[in-house]
Enzyme design. Structure first.
Site, PDB file in Angstrom:
ATOM      1  N   TYR A 147       0.841  -1.204   0.000  1.00  0.00           N
ATOM      2  CA  TYR A 147       0.000   0.000   0.000  1.00  0.00           C
ATOM      3  C   TYR A 147       0.878   1.256   0.000  1.00  0.00           C
ATOM      4  O   TYR A 147       0.744   2.122  -0.865  1.00  0.00           O
ATOM      5  CB  TYR A 147      -0.897  -0.028   1.236  1.00  0.00           C
ATOM      6  CG  TYR A 147      -1.890   1.101   1.329  1.00  0.00           C
ATOM      7  CD1 TYR A 147      -3.009   1.145   0.501  1.00  0.00           C
ATOM      8  CD2 TYR A 147      -1.731   2.117   2.278  1.00  0.00           C
ATOM      9  CE1 TYR A 147      -3.939   2.172   0.602  1.00  0.00           C
ATOM     10  CE2 TYR A 147      -2.660   3.145   2.389  1.00  0.00           C
ATOM     11  CZ  TYR A 147      -3.762   3.178   1.553  1.00  0.00           C
ATOM     12  OH  TYR A 147      -4.676   4.193   1.668  1.00  0.00           O
ATOM     13  N   ASN A 192     -14.682  -0.604  13.413  1.00  0.00           N
ATOM     14  CA  ASN A 192     -14.591  -1.744  14.334  1.00  0.00           C
ATOM     15  C   ASN A 192     -15.173  -1.408  15.701  1.00  0.00           C
ATOM     16  O   ASN A 192     -16.006  -2.143  16.234  1.00  0.00           O
ATOM     17  CB  ASN A 192     -13.122  -2.136  14.555  1.00  0.00           C
ATOM     18  CG  ASN A 192     -12.714  -3.310  13.677  1.00  0.00           C
ATOM     19  OD1 ASN A 192     -13.418  -3.668  12.748  1.00  0.00           O
ATOM     20  ND2 ASN A 192     -11.574  -3.905  13.977  1.00  0.00           N
ATOM     21  N   GLY A 209      -2.762   0.658  23.099  1.00  0.00           N
ATOM     22  CA  GLY A 209      -3.753   1.701  22.821  1.00  0.00           C
ATOM     23  C   GLY A 209      -3.229   3.118  23.006  1.00  0.00           C
ATOM     24  O   GLY A 209      -3.998   4.074  22.939  1.00  0.00           O
ATOM     25  N   PRO A 276       2.038   2.500  12.705  1.00  0.00           N
ATOM     26  CA  PRO A 276       2.640   3.784  13.098  1.00  0.00           C
ATOM     27  C   PRO A 276       2.252   4.186  14.527  1.00  0.00           C
ATOM     28  O   PRO A 276       1.121   3.999  14.953  1.00  0.00           O
ATOM     29  CB  PRO A 276       2.084   4.768  12.064  1.00  0.00           C
ATOM     30  CG  PRO A 276       1.719   3.922  10.882  1.00  0.00           C
ATOM     31  CD  PRO A 276       1.252   2.619  11.465  1.00  0.00           C
TER      32      PRO A 276
HETATM   33  P1  NAD Z   1     -12.717   1.950  -0.034  1.00  0.00           P
HETATM   34  O1  NAD Z   1     -12.060   0.617   0.048  1.00  0.00           O
HETATM   35  O2  NAD Z   1     -14.071   2.109   0.547  1.00  0.00           O
HETATM   36  O3  NAD Z   1     -12.783   2.443  -1.547  1.00  0.00           O
HETATM   37  C1  NAD Z   1     -11.889   2.068  -2.549  1.00  0.00           C
HETATM   38  C2  NAD Z   1     -12.694   1.720  -3.785  1.00  0.00           C
HETATM   39  O4  NAD Z   1     -11.798   1.348  -4.838  1.00  0.00           O
HETATM   40  C3  NAD Z   1     -13.632   0.531  -3.573  1.00  0.00           C
HETATM   41  O5  NAD Z   1     -14.913   0.852  -4.035  1.00  0.00           O
HETATM   42  C4  NAD Z   1     -12.987  -0.587  -4.375  1.00  0.00           C
HETATM   43  O6  NAD Z   1     -13.911  -1.537  -4.840  1.00  0.00           O
HETATM   44  C5  NAD Z   1     -12.307   0.195  -5.475  1.00  0.00           C
HETATM   45  N1  NAD Z   1     -11.176  -0.501  -6.107  1.00  0.00           N
HETATM   46  C6  NAD Z   1     -10.162  -1.156  -5.496  1.00  0.00           C
HETATM   47  N2  NAD Z   1      -9.307  -1.648  -6.414  1.00  0.00           N
HETATM   48  C7  NAD Z   1      -9.793  -1.291  -7.642  1.00  0.00           C
HETATM   49  C8  NAD Z   1      -9.377  -1.505  -8.968  1.00  0.00           C
HETATM   50  N3  NAD Z   1      -8.254  -2.199  -9.244  1.00  0.00           N
HETATM   51  N4  NAD Z   1     -10.135  -1.001  -9.972  1.00  0.00           N
HETATM   52  C9  NAD Z   1     -11.266  -0.315  -9.719  1.00  0.00           C
HETATM   53  N5  NAD Z   1     -11.715  -0.073  -8.474  1.00  0.00           N
HETATM   54  C10 NAD Z   1     -10.990  -0.560  -7.442  1.00  0.00           C
HETATM   55  O7  NAD Z   1     -11.704   2.997   0.616  1.00  0.00           O
HETATM   56  P2  NAD Z   1     -11.858   4.555   0.896  1.00  0.00           P
HETATM   57  O8  NAD Z   1     -11.654   4.762   2.337  1.00  0.00           O
HETATM   58  O9  NAD Z   1     -13.045   5.110   0.226  1.00  0.00           O
HETATM   59  O10 NAD Z   1     -10.554   5.102   0.159  1.00  0.00           O
HETATM   60  C11 NAD Z   1     -10.592   5.771  -1.099  1.00  0.00           C
HETATM   61  C12 NAD Z   1      -9.185   6.227  -1.462  1.00  0.00           C
HETATM   62  O11 NAD Z   1      -8.703   7.127  -0.474  1.00  0.00           O
HETATM   63  C13 NAD Z   1      -8.177   5.087  -1.558  1.00  0.00           C
HETATM   64  O12 NAD Z   1      -7.313   5.341  -2.644  1.00  0.00           O
HETATM   65  C14 NAD Z   1      -7.425   5.190  -0.247  1.00  0.00           C
HETATM   66  O13 NAD Z   1      -6.106   4.711  -0.384  1.00  0.00           O
HETATM   67  C15 NAD Z   1      -7.457   6.688   0.014  1.00  0.00           C
HETATM   68  N6  NAD Z   1      -7.331   6.981   1.460  1.00  0.00           N
HETATM   69  C16 NAD Z   1      -8.368   6.758   2.336  1.00  0.00           C
HETATM   70  C17 NAD Z   1      -8.200   7.025   3.685  1.00  0.00           C
HETATM   71  C18 NAD Z   1      -9.304   6.823   4.685  1.00  0.00           C
HETATM   72  O14 NAD Z   1      -9.092   7.037   5.885  1.00  0.00           O
HETATM   73  N7  NAD Z   1     -10.504   6.465   4.297  1.00  0.00           N
HETATM   74  C19 NAD Z   1      -6.963   7.491   4.164  1.00  0.00           C
HETATM   75  C20 NAD Z   1      -5.927   7.669   3.254  1.00  0.00           C
HETATM   76  C21 NAD Z   1      -6.116   7.424   1.902  1.00  0.00           C
HETATM   77  N1  UDP Z   2      -6.793  -0.543  15.860  1.00  0.00           N
HETATM   78  C1  UDP Z   2      -7.194  -1.089  17.085  1.00  0.00           C
HETATM   79  N2  UDP Z   2      -8.277  -1.929  17.103  1.00  0.00           N
HETATM   80  C2  UDP Z   2      -8.993  -2.233  16.004  1.00  0.00           C
HETATM   81  C3  UDP Z   2      -8.595  -1.672  14.752  1.00  0.00           C
HETATM   82  C4  UDP Z   2      -7.488  -0.846  14.737  1.00  0.00           C
HETATM   83  O1  UDP Z   2      -6.584  -0.822  18.128  1.00  0.00           O
HETATM   84  O2  UDP Z   2      -9.972  -2.989  16.112  1.00  0.00           O
HETATM   85  C5  UDP Z   2      -5.640   0.377  15.842  1.00  0.00           C
HETATM   86  C6  UDP Z   2      -4.570   0.044  14.817  1.00  0.00           C
HETATM   87  O3  UDP Z   2      -3.616  -0.868  15.355  1.00  0.00           O
HETATM   88  C7  UDP Z   2      -3.975   1.403  14.541  1.00  0.00           C
HETATM   89  C8  UDP Z   2      -5.159   2.366  14.681  1.00  0.00           C
HETATM   90  O4  UDP Z   2      -6.127   1.650  15.450  1.00  0.00           O
HETATM   91  O5  UDP Z   2      -3.012   1.729  15.509  1.00  0.00           O
HETATM   92  C9  UDP Z   2      -5.765   2.796  13.361  1.00  0.00           C
HETATM   93  O6  UDP Z   2      -6.013   1.646  12.593  1.00  0.00           O
HETATM   94  P1  UDP Z   2      -6.709   1.693  11.159  1.00  0.00           P
HETATM   95  O7  UDP Z   2      -6.596   0.319  10.588  1.00  0.00           O
HETATM   96  O8  UDP Z   2      -8.056   2.289  11.279  1.00  0.00           O
HETATM   97  O9  UDP Z   2      -5.854   2.732  10.313  1.00  0.00           O
HETATM   98  P2  UDP Z   2      -4.279   2.942  10.039  1.00  0.00           P
HETATM   99  O10 UDP Z   2      -3.470   2.024  10.898  1.00  0.00           O
HETATM  100  O11 UDP Z   2      -4.131   2.640   8.595  1.00  0.00           O
HETATM  101  O12 UDP Z   2      -4.074   4.350  10.408  1.00  0.00           O
END
Ligand code: NAD
Ligand code: UDP
Ligand code: UDP
Length: 317
Positions: A147, A192, A209, A276
């Site tokens: 990722y 979650n 935590g 992280p």
């Molecule tokens: P999500 O998983 O709900 O949405 C991602 C979408 O992309 C899904 O609908 C999935 O089916 C589609 N997808 C995956 N692989 C694909 C492919 N090869 N071709 C076409 N479609 C595909 O996640 P989200 O939270 O909505 O995230 C959207 C974007 O924002 C992502 O690129 C993610 O990396 C980025 N992002 C999200 C967060 C967050 O906290 N939600 C944080 C940082 C970055």
């Molecule tokens: N986390 C947790 N319990 C859960 C899910 C996540 O303690 O049931 C923690 C996880 O280890 C991380 C933080 O919550 O430290 C955020 O996790 P998330 O997967 O939402 O996002 P990211 O790690 O990508 O920021």
């Protein structure tokens, strides 16, 4: 009055994508929602389907796509650790081949293009809060690398297409975002905890935590995307978008328990690989360039999010 634009949203049936499609349709644009439905679901966009300006396209961004558009928001990529680690090779392909195809499309159509990058490009950071000029501390060979490195390479491609082909690019580094339509089983912390609290099941804290995250409500994030796309051609980012309010995971658990009135207990589980320690955006650049900042506090954003999961639990039951 807005000029009607033809806008492609990749990952449009996902959590953020579906909110973005809705916002763009409300502004009167013509929206193509592209998705391969890996983590996205039709339920997220079904309420938009009777709008004649809305079109759903089942397609995988790792394959070429020929459509005529004015703007591209490239969001396709699974975002939660359990989903992106399920098929890590496909995750990297989605970020890298997906970026190449969407940039190729932008080059041919001269569309403006925004990349949904991530705070994960900073890895487990030594700088706090993170500013855009920090290059990050990312493990290139770990479980999260598919990722993190995929997203870093996508940023590289965006900047090379700008330098080589003079594209109008926008790179948003998104920090943890939450809200209605998060996938209930995608393992992210906010979903979650709410799902567990509502079911009266134990709240799973990974590690002790004390690690921190900053949580942005979805509507604030979408406003950031739209402002970024509308910014001057010369402003490329990368720009941090997120809410600088910082909470430990324990604090989040306590808030969710309190707000749901749950009797759930806390259980402590092993910390995932390369998790992280702390994360908080410096959003000075977004404030200066886009006049943007989040409006919703965590407690305010949790109300509609909890309501969404309550409704979903009733449907599933
Ligand atoms: P999500 O998983 O709900 O949405 C991602 C979408 O992309 C899904 O609908 C999935 O089916 C589609 N997808 C995956 N692989 C694909 C492919 N090869 N071709 C076409 N479609 C595909 O996640 P989200 O939270 O909505 O995230 C959207 C974007 O924002 C992502 O690129 C993610 O990396 C980025 N992002 C999200 C967060 C967050 O906290 N939600 C944080 C940082 C970055
Ligand atoms: N986390 C947790 N319990 C859960 C899910 C996540 O303690 O049931 C923690 C996880 O280890 C991380 C933080 O919550 O430290 C955020 O996790 P998330 O997967 O939402 O996002 P990211 O790690 O990508 O920021
Ligand atoms: N591409 C696409 N749609 C288009 C134009 C290009 O999917 O409308 C794909 C194309 O298949 C190619 C990629 O985008 O693999 C990169 O295109 P570019 O023109 O930059 O590279 P080239 O075709 O010269 O390798």
């Amino acid at each position: 009055m807005h000029l009607r634009k033809r806008v492609l949203v990749t990952g449009g049936a996902g959590f953020l994508g579906s909110h973005l499609c809705e916002r763009l349709l409300n502004e009167g644009h013509d929206v193509i929602c592209l998705d391969n439905f890996f983590t996205g679901v039709k339920d997220n966009v079904v309420h938009l389907m009777d709008n004649p300006n809305f079109e759903v396209l089942r397609h995988d961004v790792t394959f070429p796509l020929y459509v005529e558009v004015d703007e591209i928001y490239n969001l396709a990529c699974p975002a939660s650790p359990i989903h992106y680690q399920h098929d890590p090779v496909q995750t990297t392909k989605t970020s890298v081949h997906g970026a190449i195809n969407m940039l190729g499309l932008a080059k041919r159509t001269r569309a403006r293009i925004m990349q949904a990058s991530t705070s994960e490009v900073y890895g487990d950071p030594e700088i706090h809060p993170q500013t855009e000029d920090y290059w990050g501390r990312v493990n290139p060979i770990g479980f999260r690398s598919c990722y993190d490195e995929g997203k870093r390479c996508a940023e590289t491609l965006f900047f090379d297409y700008r330098r080589q082909h003079d594209l109008v690019i926008k790179v948003a580094r998104i920090f943890n975002t939450y809200g209605p339509r998060m996938h209930p089983n995608d393992g992210r912390v906010v979903s979650n905890f709410i799902v567990q609290a509502l079911a009266g099941e134990p709240i799973t804290i990974y590690g002790d935590g004390t690690q921190t995250r900053s949580f942005c409500y979805v509507d604030d994030m979408i406003e950031g995307f739209v402002r970024l796309m509308g910014s001057g051609d010369e402003f490329t980012g990368p720009v941090n978008l997120g809410n600088p309010g910082e909470f430990t995971i324990l604090e989040l658990a306590e808030k969710v328990i309190e707000m749901t009135g749950s009797k759930s207990e806390l259980v402590f589980k092993e910390l995932p690989h390369d998790d992280p320690r702390q994360r908080k955006p410096d959003i000075g650049l977004a404030k200066r360039e886009l006049g943007w900042g989040p409006l919703k506090k965590l407690e305010e954003g949790l109300i509609p999010t909890i309501a969404y999961f309550e409704k979903l639990a009733k449907v599933i039951r």
